[in-house]
Write a protein that holds these residues in place. Structure first.
Motif: not given
Length: 191
Positions: A27-31, A35-38, A165-166
């Protein structure tokens, strides 16, 4: 035995309820969370810049390491336009002649030396498809950012590509006053 069965059933149900509250994988929320931790990544892209005074196409290489970054812009024949880097609070720009310039604000430094208004600090989030705090966002059919309005900039996400997967942006248009940026990302790498 019956009490043990009831306890196991309740434990199983509570585990299911906990999982249901988490964002579904993909889901976008999971992504967004991922992404915020990337914090360590790099990309290669083509950058088109259109201003009232000039129009150009550049190659962009960007390496992000937490809050520090290095951005290299070259023209179509591979000549350096500038190298911009941030290390801690220090921002440095090496121009096409090899001269080093320093400042505390990347956007102001680039504007002063080139006349280009580049939202460098915000772009490190926007380029991953992450809106900033207070940004106005509209979403596409897959609930990914479609447009962002912030700091006088209008962003339009024109394409996404899936990597590891992103879903990551592959094409963006950014406009601010009389400056237009067109970004076509050809390669993402994560560390």
């Amino acid at each position: 035995m019956r009490n043990l069965l009831i306890m196991l059933t309740l434990l199983w149900l509570s585990g299911c309820a906990y999982k249901a509250e988490q964002a579904p994988a993909g889901s976008w929320q999971a992504q967004q969370n991922t992404l915020s931790q990337l914090h360590n990544w790099q990309l290669s892209a083509k950058l088109g810049i259109i201003t009232p005074d000039e129009r150009g196409s550049l190659s962009l290489f960007w390496r992000q390491n937490s809050n520090d970054y290095r951005m290299n812009l070259t023209n179509v024949v591979g000549k350096r336009v500038f190298d911009l880097s941030r290390n801690g609070q220090n921002v440095q720009l090496t121009d096409s002649k090899g001269k080093l310039h320093q400042a505390s604000n990347a956007r102001d430094l680039v504007l002063e030396l080139t006349g280009w208004d580049l939202p460098v600090e915000q772009l490190s989030y926007w380029i991953k498809g992450l809106p900033g705090v207070g940004d106005k966002v509209t979403y596409d059919a897959q609930q990914r950012p479609g447009t962002i309005s912030a700091h006088g900039w209008q962003l339009q996400y024109l394409g996404y590509t899936q990597i590891d997967g992103l879903w990551l942006p592959s094409r963006l248009n950014l406009t601010h006053n009389d400056t237009q940026l067109r970004l076509a990302i050809s390669q993402w790498e994560f560390k």
